[in-house]
Write a protein that holds these residues in place. Sequence first.
Motif, PDB file in Angstrom:
ATOM      1  N   UNK A 167     -12.642  -0.324  -2.225  1.00 46.28           N
ATOM      2  CA  UNK A 167     -12.849  -1.897  -2.069  1.00 46.28           C
ATOM      3  C   UNK A 167     -11.651  -2.632  -2.677  1.00 46.28           C
ATOM      4  N   UNK A 168     -10.963  -2.094  -3.830  1.00 49.11           N
ATOM      5  CA  UNK A 168      -9.816  -2.602  -4.372  1.00 49.11           C
ATOM      6  C   UNK A 168      -8.822  -2.368  -3.478  1.00 49.11           C
ATOM      7  N   UNK A 169      -8.509  -1.138  -2.819  1.00 45.68           N
ATOM      8  CA  UNK A 169      -7.469  -0.801  -2.042  1.00 45.68           C
ATOM      9  C   UNK A 169      -7.521  -1.818  -0.808  1.00 45.68           C
ATOM     10  N   UNK A 170      -8.601  -2.089  -0.250  1.00 45.25           N
ATOM     11  CA  UNK A 170      -8.624  -2.948   1.027  1.00 45.25           C
ATOM     12  C   UNK A 170      -8.080  -4.539   0.399  1.00 45.25           C
ATOM     13  N   UNK A 171      -8.614  -4.828  -0.602  1.00 49.01           N
ATOM     14  CA  UNK A 171      -8.182  -6.160  -1.500  1.00 49.01           C
ATOM     15  C   UNK A 171      -6.979  -6.341  -1.356  1.00 49.01           C
ATOM     16  N   UNK A 172      -6.069  -5.273  -2.020  1.00 51.99           N
ATOM     17  CA  UNK A 172      -4.861  -5.463  -2.373  1.00 51.99           C
ATOM     18  C   UNK A 172      -4.172  -5.493  -0.906  1.00 51.99           C
ATOM     19  N   UNK A 173      -4.313  -4.824  -0.061  1.00 45.17           N
ATOM     20  CA  UNK A 173      -3.624  -4.672   1.515  1.00 45.17           C
ATOM     21  C   UNK A 173      -3.934  -6.030   2.140  1.00 45.17           C
ATOM     22  N   UNK A 179      -2.835 -12.061   3.575  1.00 45.14           N
ATOM     23  CA  UNK A 179      -3.306 -13.726   3.357  1.00 45.14           C
ATOM     24  C   UNK A 179      -1.934 -14.487   2.573  1.00 45.14           C
ATOM     25  N   UNK A 180      -1.437 -13.917   1.587  1.00 47.96           N
ATOM     26  CA  UNK A 180      -0.178 -14.653   1.024  1.00 47.96           C
ATOM     27  C   UNK A 180       0.841 -14.834   1.893  1.00 47.96           C
ATOM     28  N   UNK A 183     -13.033  -9.719   2.686  1.00 44.23           N
ATOM     29  CA  UNK A 183     -13.501 -11.041   2.873  1.00 44.23           C
ATOM     30  C   UNK A 183     -13.160 -11.683   4.050  1.00 44.23           C
ATOM     31  N   UNK A 184     -13.578 -10.767   5.036  1.00 45.80           N
ATOM     32  CA  UNK A 184     -13.365 -11.311   6.425  1.00 45.80           C
ATOM     33  C   UNK A 184     -11.633 -11.225   6.831  1.00 45.80           C
ATOM     34  N   UNK A 185     -10.894 -10.934   6.137  1.00 50.84           N
ATOM     35  CA  UNK A 185      -9.631 -10.874   6.729  1.00 50.84           C
ATOM     36  C   UNK A 185      -9.065  -9.261   6.767  1.00 50.84           C
ATOM     37  N   UNK A 186      -8.853  -9.200   8.144  1.00 48.55           N
ATOM     38  CA  UNK A 186      -8.533  -7.692   8.638  1.00 48.55           C
ATOM     39  C   UNK A 186      -7.031  -7.448   8.319  1.00 48.55           C
ATOM     40  N   UNK A 187      -6.530  -6.135   8.029  1.00 49.86           N
ATOM     41  CA  UNK A 187      -5.234  -5.779   8.283  1.00 49.86           C
ATOM     42  C   UNK A 187      -5.051  -4.409   9.183  1.00 49.86           C
ATOM     43  N   UNK A 188      -4.058  -4.424   9.766  1.00 50.14           N
ATOM     44  CA  UNK A 188      -3.748  -3.045  10.527  1.00 50.14           C
ATOM     45  C   UNK A 188      -2.259  -2.829  10.838  1.00 50.14           C
ATOM     46  N   UNK A 189      -2.028  -1.639  10.010  1.00 48.58           N
ATOM     47  CA  UNK A 189      -0.660  -1.031  10.047  1.00 48.58           C
ATOM     48  C   UNK A 189      -0.501   0.056  11.379  1.00 48.58           C
ATOM     49  N   UNK A 190       0.578  -0.124  11.948  1.00 48.74           N
ATOM     50  CA  UNK A 190       0.919   0.825  12.889  1.00 48.74           C
ATOM     51  C   UNK A 190       1.731   1.831  12.133  1.00 48.74           C
ATOM     52  N   UNK A 191       2.671   1.708  11.031  1.00 40.33           N
ATOM     53  CA  UNK A 191       3.055   2.810  10.286  1.00 40.33           C
ATOM     54  C   UNK A 191       3.219   2.583   8.958  1.00 40.33           C
ATOM     55  N   UNK A 192       2.959   4.015   8.232  1.00 41.13           N
ATOM     56  CA  UNK A 192       3.013   3.892   6.831  1.00 41.13           C
ATOM     57  C   UNK A 192       4.399   4.624   6.286  1.00 41.13           C
ATOM     58  N   UNK A 193       4.967   3.987   5.282  1.00 40.61           N
ATOM     59  CA  UNK A 193       6.321   4.812   4.698  1.00 40.61           C
ATOM     60  C   UNK A 193       5.792   5.434   3.391  1.00 40.61           C
ATOM     61  N   UNK A 194       6.450   6.699   3.327  1.00 36.77           N
ATOM     62  CA  UNK A 194       6.371   7.310   1.964  1.00 36.77           C
ATOM     63  C   UNK A 194       7.521   7.060   1.213  1.00 36.77           C
TER      64      UNK A 194
END
Length: 361
Positions: A223-229, A234-235, A268-279
């Motif tokens: 839950x916290x990970x989704x909140x931060x992402x 949102x910001x 809170x109803x805001x979705x995110x979707x990443x096509x790539x993740x950088x290490x």
Amino acid sequence: MKLQFSSFLFSSAVVIALANACSATSSSSQTDPQDSLKEVSTGIQTTDTTSTTVRDFSKENYSPNELGRVMVLEYHLIGYPEDRWRRTPENFRKDLQMLYDNDFYPVSVHAIASGELEVPAGKTPFAMTFDDSSAGQFRYIEKNGQLSIDPNCALGIMEEFKKKHKDFPITATFYVLPAIKPTLRLFAQPEYKKQKLEWLQKNGYEIGNHTWYHAQLSKLSDAEAQKHLAMFVKEIREFIPDYEVKSLALPLGMHAKNRALEETGEFEGLRYKHESVMLVGSATSVSPYSKKFSRLGIQRVQAGEHTENPENFMKSQIKHNTRFVSDGDPKTISAPEALKDEVNPALSKKYRFNWIKTPSV
């Protein structure tokens, strides 16, 4: 001076954690069968196993290898003095010149993640990334009553280089921090936050997710990970509404407990979707056309004067012919026949393959 000193303190505080993260995240793709492929000769003829095109590269001054390795460069601070996580403006200019002089060609993170590479023949694609949104990456200054981009910040240097080299359309992804301490918050000039983000969007640069305030995802609940992402999205949308954030750079290179949440989630109803993740790491990436490529775990090369830097990787790849070299045709994948087993077989539905035979000795 205060800005640079604060950035230095931040850099010093995280350097140990970053170094540990580098080794942790690089091990999966540090070694590749291509690294042992020595001196692939210029192709004399090509064979066609799944495509409808045969091309002869024997008269060209390059030999394509689109299963070669690519560099996604990672920068943090731009300023003084040169340090493990800081590049001086002069050295950043040197990096760009080195890439230009050695036939590299700038592409976006999206192009590498998707494999949609439109790269001139004989050139090697690379992508540029910046983490943490410090002032040295994008700074405004007043000159003669006019607001302008500081010519010694990363963005100013890239824009000037692009003007001088029209055949080098440099771009970058900035993994910014919208809620971190002021010295790293959206380039550290609060009065220009909206203006800077709008400028990047309008001028072909990408804004990437680096979490709400540099949270170590491995320590957070789902839950916290989704909140931060999601809060990051949102910001950013408060400044540039409807902006689609497509890429995530993992803070400290640490994965979330549930890695699926790095790609998509909701808060809170805001979705995110990443096509790539950088290490975070010190390794080049396998080709986007390789069966080993993962768009959700792309390796990066950290710039600097340390051993595993872009110049050393470049020299090694040139020596062993392991770097990606484009054939100039975005619809065809050309590579040495010896690497045939490395290609992602699913790509046969989208691309033609040209397997280049090496001359018999």
